[in-house]
Design a protein around this motif. Structure first.
Motif, PDB file in Angstrom:
ATOM      1  N   HIS A  60       0.868  -1.189   0.000  1.00 12.62           N
ATOM      2  CA  HIS A  60       0.000   0.000   0.000  1.00 12.62           C
ATOM      3  C   HIS A  60       0.898   1.231   0.000  1.00 12.62           C
ATOM      4  CE1 HIS A  60      -3.482  -2.523   1.161  1.00 12.62           C
ATOM      5  NE2 HIS A  60      -2.634  -3.126   1.972  1.00 12.62           N
ATOM      6  N   TYR A 155     -13.157  -3.201   8.252  1.00 11.62           N
ATOM      7  CA  TYR A 155     -13.078  -1.739   8.176  1.00 11.62           C
ATOM      8  C   TYR A 155     -14.472  -1.159   7.884  1.00 11.62           C
ATOM      9  CZ  TYR A 155      -8.059  -2.769   7.604  1.00 11.62           C
ATOM     10  OH  TYR A 155      -6.779  -3.249   7.751  1.00 11.62           O
ATOM     11  N   HIS A 183      -9.594  -9.484   2.230  1.00 11.60           N
ATOM     12  CA  HIS A 183      -9.178  -9.227   3.617  1.00 11.60           C
ATOM     13  C   HIS A 183     -10.285  -9.854   4.446  1.00 11.60           C
ATOM     14  CE1 HIS A 183      -7.877  -6.402   7.052  1.00 11.60           C
ATOM     15  NE2 HIS A 183      -8.855  -7.160   7.525  1.00 11.60           N
ATOM     16  N   PHE A 287      -1.781  -3.441  13.190  1.00 12.68           N
ATOM     17  CA  PHE A 287      -2.144  -3.730  11.801  1.00 12.68           C
ATOM     18  C   PHE A 287      -3.231  -4.790  11.852  1.00 12.68           C
ATOM     19  CE2 PHE A 287       2.208  -5.350  12.799  1.00 12.68           C
ATOM     20  CZ  PHE A 287       1.927  -6.704  12.980  1.00 12.68           C
ATOM     21  N   SER A 288      -3.859  -5.024  10.710  1.00 12.83           N
ATOM     22  CA  SER A 288      -5.002  -5.947  10.694  1.00 12.83           C
ATOM     23  C   SER A 288      -4.856  -6.958   9.563  1.00 12.83           C
ATOM     24  CB  SER A 288      -6.294  -5.167  10.493  1.00 12.83           C
ATOM     25  OG  SER A 288      -6.468  -4.270  11.555  1.00 12.83           O
ATOM     26  N   ASP A 315       2.492  -6.748   3.028  1.00 13.16           N
ATOM     27  CA  ASP A 315       1.400  -5.846   3.404  1.00 13.16           C
ATOM     28  C   ASP A 315       2.006  -4.519   3.888  1.00 13.16           C
ATOM     29  OD1 ASP A 315      -1.038  -4.759   3.949  1.00 13.16           O
ATOM     30  OD2 ASP A 315      -1.499  -6.049   5.657  1.00 13.16           O
ATOM     31  N   ASN A 337      -4.127   1.687  10.762  1.00 14.99           N
ATOM     32  CA  ASN A 337      -3.767   0.251  10.705  1.00 14.99           C
ATOM     33  C   ASN A 337      -2.733   0.016   9.618  1.00 14.99           C
ATOM     34  OD1 ASN A 337      -6.702  -1.767  11.493  1.00 14.99           O
ATOM     35  ND2 ASN A 337      -5.995   0.132  12.432  1.00 14.99           N
TER      36      ASN A 337
HETATM   37  O1  URP Z   1      -3.367  -3.096   8.810  1.00 11.90           O
HETATM   38  C1  URP Z   1      -3.269  -3.268   7.599  1.00 11.90           C
HETATM   39  N1  URP Z   1      -3.088  -4.488   7.136  1.00 11.90           N
HETATM   40  N2  URP Z   1      -3.320  -2.203   6.785  1.00 11.90           N
HETATM   41  C2  URP Z   1      -3.326  -2.238   5.383  1.00 11.90           C
HETATM   42  C3  URP Z   1      -4.666  -2.458   4.811  1.00 11.90           C
HETATM   43  C4  URP Z   1      -4.991  -3.910   4.836  1.00 11.90           C
HETATM   44  O2  URP Z   1      -5.894  -4.303   5.553  1.00 11.90           O
HETATM   45  O3  URP Z   1      -4.349  -4.681   4.151  1.00 11.90           O
END
Ligand code: URP
Ligand code: ZN
Ligand code: ZN
Length: 470
Positions: A60, A155, A183, A287-288, A315, A337
């Motif tokens: 990202h 989310y 996800h 993070f998620s 990620d 996150n």
């Molecule tokens: O916490 C995360 N993984 N952030 C990036 C967006 C996702 O969920 O992949």
């Protein structure tokens, strides 16, 4: 420009042998023992591994998220990737609410213009089929080389989609030859748990993990698997973090269903102990899906060894500790996150996977390069060392000792999840289509050298090409 890489140990997903590699016109032209050939540049690879450039299928860069924007843009993120031996990645275009997919793609292409250090492709994250993007438009994306659709099952109120959107997208993928990525966390349930935790006065980072339990990941993973099977679409579950999610993937794969999964470097090394660190330090590990109980580390190593999980991504979704993570100082649900990792994946998996005897060198190459290339329509142009393939090559020194630190890294982020870890084995020279990107710990090439790669449809090969599609 031609390059001769002399006497290295060539390691692919299948082979391991010593030979020379001759590169011409951006591709691997010859492989053989003691090649009698002149080249513009000769690299002595004796005692070193010659690996295909790694591919990161999950990043990202320059992404608005959680009330801020990820700190690494295309230039800094891809520079970090290059130092880590990654020569191609697939980034997520996020469809803004009300946006067409074409508008979203334009936005992401504009962010990359002139900044690319490595090659890249795009996944499309579908967030809105009610107002903006249509199913008809979604069906046209594979013609532009965007051959994977991503859906967030978590989310809530931001990126999350409902099951109707998820299923309709799967139906489109079943006909267009795109791979569906999810996800997988139950966003509705997490939303309830977050509200309950905040109402009880729990504001610290640890509650990020406690309100996203493994059951929420396991349930969503199973739901996505069943729905994808019903729709007849291939499915790839991103960032698998725990046993509850590994098990339904294993069960589906045993039945021969078209289901694959990845985990990410950080899930082998981080745990609830990290997110529980005092003085807001735990926010670095928000993070998620979240960090899990340490018992999951072995589950994940086992899963990548046995091909229950087929790839390891990063990620990479980097936010500064100071100034971005601190947005959630008084409320864990406001901590953006995401965590960094683009630069250290190969080093960490080599050290704790290969050197620790958990996976073979061939399997490491498969997990970091060949499988991502095959799953995401880049193979055999990328992901292997073979005649005709792009000369994306990492000359890896298995004896080079490096201590990982935020100070020395190339990402703009101000911390490193693996701070202080010493590894033996690190990239020495990194080439992208035969152009030297990194040598003597310096970035040698200039931004602009990277290209967009139009990926093949799921299950199809990407033929080596002289000119990439812009
Ligand atoms: O916490 C995360 N993984 N952030 C990036 C967006 C996702 O969920 O992949
Ligand atoms: Zn995610
Ligand atoms: Zn992600």
């Amino acid at each position: 420009m031609s390059v001769l890489i002399r006497g290295g140990r060539i390691v692919t997903a299948a082979d391991d042998y010593v030979a020379d590699v001759f590169v011409e016109d951006e591709r691997i032209a010859l492989i053989g023992e003691s090649l009698d050939i002149q080249a513009d540049k000769v690299i002595d690879a004796a005692g070193k591994y010659v690996l295909p450039g790694c591919i990161d299928p999950h990043t990202h860069l320059d992404m608005p998220f959680g009330g801020t924007v990820t700190i690494d843009d295309v230039e800094s993120g891809q520079t970090a990737a290059a130092f880590g031996g990654t020569t191609c990645h697939v980034d997520f275009v996020i469809q803004g609410k009300g946006q067409t997919f074409a508008q979203a793609l334009d936005d992401w292409r504009a962010k990359a213009a002139g900044k690319q250090v490595i090659d890249m492709g795009y996944h499309m994250a579908v967030t809105d089929l009610a107002d903006g993007g249509t199913l008809e438009e979604l069906a046209t994306l594979p013609d532009q080389g965007v051959t994977s659709y991503k859906l967030f099952m978590a989310y809530k109120g931001a990126l999350m989609v409902d099951d109707e959107t998820l299923y309709r997208t799967m139906e489109v993928a079943a006909t267009t030859g795109a791979l569906v990525m999810v996800h997988a966390e139950n966003g509705d349930v997490i939303d309830v748990l977050v509200k309950e935790a905040l109402a009880a006065g729990h504001t610290e980072p640890l509650y990020h993990a406690l309100t996203r339990p493994p059951e929420a990941e396991g349930e969503a993973t199973n739901r996505a698997i069943q729905l994808a099977h019903l729709a007849g679409a291939p499915l790839y579950v991103v960032h698998v973090s725990c046993k509850e999610s590994v098990e339904p993937i294993a069960a589906a794969r045993e039945k021969g269903w078209d289901v694959w999964g990845e985990t990410c470097t950080q899930y082998f090394f981080t745990s609830l102990d990290d997110i529980a660190k005092p003085d807001f330090e735990g926010a670095k590990y928000v993070f998620s899906p979240p960090v899990r109980d340490k018992s999951n580390w072995d589950v994940l190593w086992n899963a990548v060894r046995t091909d229950t999980l087929s790839a390891i991504s990063t990620d990479h979704c980097a936010f500064l500790f100071d100034g971005q993570k601190t947005l959630g100082k008084d409320d864990f649900s406001k901590i953006p996150n995401g965590g960094p990792g683009l630069e250290n994946r190969l080093q960490m998996i080599h050290e704790f996977g290969v050197r620790a005897g958990r996976i073979s060198l061939n399997r490491m190459v498969e997990l970091l390069a060949t499988s991502p290339a095959k799953l995401f329509g880049l193979y055999p142009r990328k992901g292997t060392i073979a005649i005709g393939s792009d000369a994306d090559i990492v000359v890896f020194d298995p004896g080079k000792q490096v201590t990982i630190s935020a100070k020395a890294q190339h990402s703009k982020v101000d911390y490193n999840l693996f701070e202080g870890t010493t590894v033996t084995g690190s990239p020495d020279v990194v080439l992208l289509r035969g152009h030297v990107l990194v040598e003597n710990d310096e970035l040698v090439a200039s931004p602009g050298i990277g290209q967009y790669v139009a990926r093949a449809r799921f299950g199809q090969e990407l033929k080596p090409a002289r000119t990439a599609v812009a």
